[in-house]
Design an enzyme around this catalytic site. Structure first.
Site, PDB file in Angstrom:
ATOM      1  N   SER A  42      11.826  30.997 -55.038  1.00  0.00           N
ATOM      2  CA  SER A  42      10.706  30.877 -54.113  1.00  0.00           C
ATOM      3  C   SER A  42      11.068  31.576 -52.816  1.00  0.00           C
ATOM      4  O   SER A  42      12.242  31.662 -52.442  1.00  0.00           O
ATOM      5  CB  SER A  42      10.413  29.398 -53.823  1.00  0.00           C
ATOM      6  OG  SER A  42       9.486  29.262 -52.763  1.00  0.00           O
ATOM      7  N   TYR A  52      12.748  20.892 -51.891  1.00  0.00           N
ATOM      8  CA  TYR A  52      12.277  22.031 -52.687  1.00  0.00           C
ATOM      9  C   TYR A  52      12.962  23.332 -52.279  1.00  0.00           C
ATOM     10  O   TYR A  52      13.493  24.061 -53.128  1.00  0.00           O
ATOM     11  CB  TYR A  52      10.763  22.153 -52.544  1.00  0.00           C
ATOM     12  CG  TYR A  52      10.139  23.262 -53.351  1.00  0.00           C
ATOM     13  CD1 TYR A  52       9.869  23.095 -54.704  1.00  0.00           C
ATOM     14  CD2 TYR A  52       9.793  24.484 -52.754  1.00  0.00           C
ATOM     15  CE1 TYR A  52       9.286  24.108 -55.443  1.00  0.00           C
ATOM     16  CE2 TYR A  52       9.207  25.494 -53.485  1.00  0.00           C
ATOM     17  CZ  TYR A  52       8.950  25.302 -54.828  1.00  0.00           C
ATOM     18  OH  TYR A  52       8.377  26.311 -55.565  1.00  0.00           O
TER      19      TYR A  52
END
Length: 255
Positions: A138, A151
């Protein structure tokens, strides 16, 4: 791109980026081993995509199920050309508020599962000749985003795992794709009821490309990295974020 006779495994294949990636591989001629824990969504996708979307209900948080999964692939297909480690879920929290149970669960999916999928799939991937692992990290792995714990930490670990695997797990290509803001089911978990309006109005104004990314934007990058056109690409980090990672607070204020 053509993937005739290829066998590709995609985790988190029942929705979002995983489903979009599965579709693009199938359109190129591949058979996709579609791995997900959501039996209903897998069945729905299988009814749409047909026989080359081979659904496998598997809890990749359990190493025993990963071992069984890879053994089944070897017995049924005898090969594995590409592994796409995509499965994820997100609890976006401030480090001061993070809960131990949610932290453990998220890090297991984001970090532990890809490691053991590579461990138990390496033999099959090497046998493919141009076998590769594509890890979906990401943009949050390389930019600082408020309340993205754990995350962003997990995705940074995925990026490090990708880079180290080039040396530690030779004979297989290892690359990472770093999506930015993509229209997937994860977003409502972050922004709640406001997600739909933000996707249509606020985010397009902010992003340099003036649109929110779609799962197929990521699928295109994944398929390139898997293909023979990228057979000398090993250890790369491919940002697919519409320029989001280049924003700064001043440009965001002006958008």
């Amino acid at each position: 791109m053509q993937f005739d006779s290829w066998v590709v495994m995609v985790t988190g294949a029942a929705s979002g980026i995983g489903l979009g990636t599965s579709k693009r591989f199938i359109n190129g001629g591949a058979t996709v081993i579609a791995v997900d824990i959501n039996k209903e969504n897998l069945a729905k996708a299988a009814s749409e995509l047909g026989a080359r979307y081979v659904s496998k209900v598997c809890d990749i948080c359990k190493v025993s199920e990963i071992k069984t999964l890879m053994a089944d692939v070897e017995n049924e297909f005898g090969r594995l050309d590409t592994l796409v480690n995509n499965a994820a879920f997100a609890n976006f929290q401030n480090p001061e508020n993070v809960e131990e149970a949610s932290y453990d669960a998220e890090m297991t999916v984001l970090v532990k599962a890809p490691i053991f999928l590579v461990k138990h799939g390496a033999k099959l991937l090497r046998a493919a000749g141009n076998g590769s692992v594509i890890n979906i990290a990401s943009a949050a792995a390389i930019v600082s985003i408020d309340n993205y714990c754990p995350y962003g930490i997990g995705k940074a670990a995925v990026l490090k795992f990708t880079q180290d695997s080039v040396i530690s797990v030779p004979g297989i290509r290892h690359n990472a794709v770093l999506p930015g803001l993509i229209d997937t089911p994860i977003l409502p978990n972050v922004y709640g009821e406001e997600a739909s309006a933000m996707l249509k109005e606020e985010f397009p104004k902010m992003l340099p490309c003036k649109r929110v990314g779609q799962p197929d934007d990521i699928a295109k990058a994944v398929c390139f990295l898997a293909s023979d056109d990228a057979d000398y690409v090993n250890g790369t980090t491919m940002l697919v974020d519409g320029g989001m990672s280049k924003l700064n607070p001043f440009s965001m204020m002006q958008s």
